[in-house]
Design a protein around this motif. Structure first.
Motif, short mmCIF file in Angstrom:
data_model
loop_
_atom_site.label_atom_id
_atom_site.label_comp_id
_atom_site.label_asym_id
_atom_site.label_seq_id
_atom_site.Cartn_x
_atom_site.Cartn_y
_atom_site.Cartn_z
N UNK A 135 4.92 -35.40 -21.95
CA UNK A 135 5.78 -34.56 -21.52
C UNK A 135 7.32 -34.96 -22.11
N UNK A 136 7.73 -36.49 -22.22
CA UNK A 136 8.88 -36.64 -22.53
C UNK A 136 8.99 -36.10 -23.88
N UNK A 137 8.00 -36.32 -24.96
CA UNK A 137 8.03 -35.86 -26.25
C UNK A 137 8.42 -34.41 -26.54
N UNK A 138 7.70 -33.61 -25.57
CA UNK A 138 7.78 -32.16 -25.64
C UNK A 138 9.48 -31.74 -25.29
N UNK A 139 9.88 -32.43 -24.02
CA UNK A 139 11.49 -32.05 -23.90
C UNK A 139 12.34 -32.88 -24.60
N UNK A 140 11.94 -33.96 -25.11
CA UNK A 140 12.93 -34.59 -26.28
C UNK A 140 12.99 -33.85 -27.36
N UNK A 156 15.75 -35.97 -21.61
CA UNK A 156 14.73 -36.28 -20.69
C UNK A 156 14.72 -37.81 -20.29
N UNK A 157 14.32 -37.84 -18.94
CA UNK A 157 14.01 -39.25 -18.28
C UNK A 157 12.59 -39.37 -17.66
N UNK A 158 12.05 -40.35 -18.00
CA UNK A 158 10.68 -40.63 -17.40
C UNK A 158 11.09 -41.95 -16.63
N UNK A 159 9.83 -42.25 -15.55
CA UNK A 159 9.94 -43.64 -14.88
C UNK A 159 8.74 -44.36 -14.92
N UNK A 160 8.80 -45.51 -14.93
CA UNK A 160 7.89 -46.42 -14.71
C UNK A 160 8.16 -47.48 -13.60
N UNK A 161 7.42 -47.34 -12.56
CA UNK A 161 8.02 -47.92 -11.18
C UNK A 161 6.85 -48.83 -10.83
N UNK A 162 7.45 -50.00 -9.92
CA UNK A 162 6.52 -51.09 -9.57
C UNK A 162 6.85 -51.64 -8.36
N UNK A 217 11.95 -39.31 -32.40
CA UNK A 217 12.65 -39.35 -31.28
C UNK A 217 13.13 -40.69 -30.96
N UNK A 218 14.34 -41.01 -30.41
CA UNK A 218 14.76 -42.35 -30.33
C UNK A 218 14.58 -42.34 -28.86
N UNK A 219 13.75 -43.29 -28.33
CA UNK A 219 13.47 -43.68 -26.74
C UNK A 219 14.03 -45.17 -26.50
N UNK A 220 14.93 -44.94 -25.22
CA UNK A 220 15.49 -46.26 -24.77
C UNK A 220 14.80 -46.28 -23.53
N UNK A 221 14.18 -47.57 -23.50
CA UNK A 221 13.37 -47.93 -22.21
C UNK A 221 14.74 -48.88 -21.46
N UNK A 266 5.92 -40.24 -33.45
CA UNK A 266 6.84 -39.41 -32.98
C UNK A 266 8.07 -40.13 -32.30
N UNK A 267 7.84 -41.27 -31.94
CA UNK A 267 8.75 -42.28 -31.17
C UNK A 267 9.17 -43.56 -31.84
N UNK A 268 10.43 -43.89 -31.71
CA UNK A 268 10.97 -45.17 -31.97
C UNK A 268 11.77 -45.63 -31.03
N UNK A 269 11.42 -46.86 -30.56
CA UNK A 269 11.92 -47.64 -29.31
C UNK A 269 12.92 -48.59 -29.46
N UNK A 270 13.87 -48.53 -28.46
CA UNK A 270 14.97 -49.44 -28.36
C UNK A 270 14.94 -49.79 -26.63
N UNK A 271 15.27 -51.20 -26.34
CA UNK A 271 15.33 -51.50 -25.02
C UNK A 271 16.77 -52.02 -24.48
N UNK A 272 16.90 -51.65 -23.31
CA UNK A 272 18.33 -51.86 -22.77
C UNK A 272 17.93 -52.58 -21.43
N UNK A 273 18.33 -53.73 -21.46
CA UNK A 273 18.06 -54.59 -20.17
C UNK A 273 19.40 -55.26 -19.49
N UNK A 274 19.15 -54.51 -18.10
CA UNK A 274 20.38 -54.63 -17.22
C UNK A 274 20.66 -56.24 -17.05
#
Length: 221
Positions: free
Chosen positions: A202-207, A136-142, A36-40, A67-75
């Protein structure tokens, strides 16, 4: 750690896998399934921001999974239009759009600004539409004592309007500034690592489910 992570692939961390034997594999046929391609998405653009430190930590958690490959999108490094709907051909926006379009899964890393989330993040979200649909969308907040959870609760209906699916569990860092060492590692990682693992499950299941559904029948058609 202030540098932004850029496009980390799971193959780079093959010696650190902690995924189960069935992650990324069809249990019935025993044939590999493409990751799955994950965009952070890093939502903060504030000077001196802490977002990249937390994003780096989460990318390392995700990169441990086959099961996951990662990209980063930085505003902060994406030239977003100041006029809604205005055309722009800036290469940084085109790159961000490409990453969002090819993503199967999203994780938004957001602080809490004035009881909500940053305007830069809303701009990125509103500048795109089809890229979010049926994913699907997940959140990491601080943030302070609330750990950014009020920002997350404001983001959930925004993504619902865009036909995205937000997962129930998230990762939350109240007062995170003293929880990471100079190298960007958590000094007491157990709780956060466990929360990240739950959300990634959860993200993997939904993805996987939504990717299969989109392939069988394109969303909205």
């Amino acid at each position: 750690m202030s540098a932004t992570v850029d496009h980390i692939r799971t193959a780079d961390t093959a010696d650190a896998r902690r995924s189960s034997a069935t992650h990324g594999r069809d249990e019935g046929a025993g044939t590999p399934i493409s990751p799955l391609q994950l965009a952070v998405v890093i939502g903060s653009t504030r000077q001196g921001r802490f977002g990249p430190t937390i994003a780096n930590w989460f990318v390392r958690q995700a990169a441990l999974r086959d099961a996951v490959t990662v990209d980063v999108v930085d505003t902060a490094s994406t030239e977003l239009p100041h006029v809604f709907g205005a055309a722009t051909d800036h290469p940084s926006l085109a790159e961000a759009t490409e990453k969002l379009a090819r993503a199967d899964v999203f994780v938004v890393v957001t602080p809490e600004y004035n009881h909500s989330y940053p305007g830069s993040l809303k701009n990125l979200i509103d500048t795109h539409h089809l890229e979010w649909q049926a994913k699907p969308v997940g959140f990491v907040s601080y943030g302070g004592i609330s750990g950014g959870l009020r920002a997350v609760e404001h983001l959930r209906p925004v993504f619902a309007e865009l036909h995205a699916v937000t997962v129930r569990d998230s990762v939350c860092f109240p007062n995170p500034w003293g929880r990471f060492d100079a190298a960007g590692e958590l000094t007491s990682p157990d709780d956060a690592d466990a929360a990240a693992a739950t959300m990634l499950d959860q993200l993997t299941w939904w993805g996987e489910a939504l990717r299969s559904a989109r392939a069988a029948h394109p969303y909205g058609k």
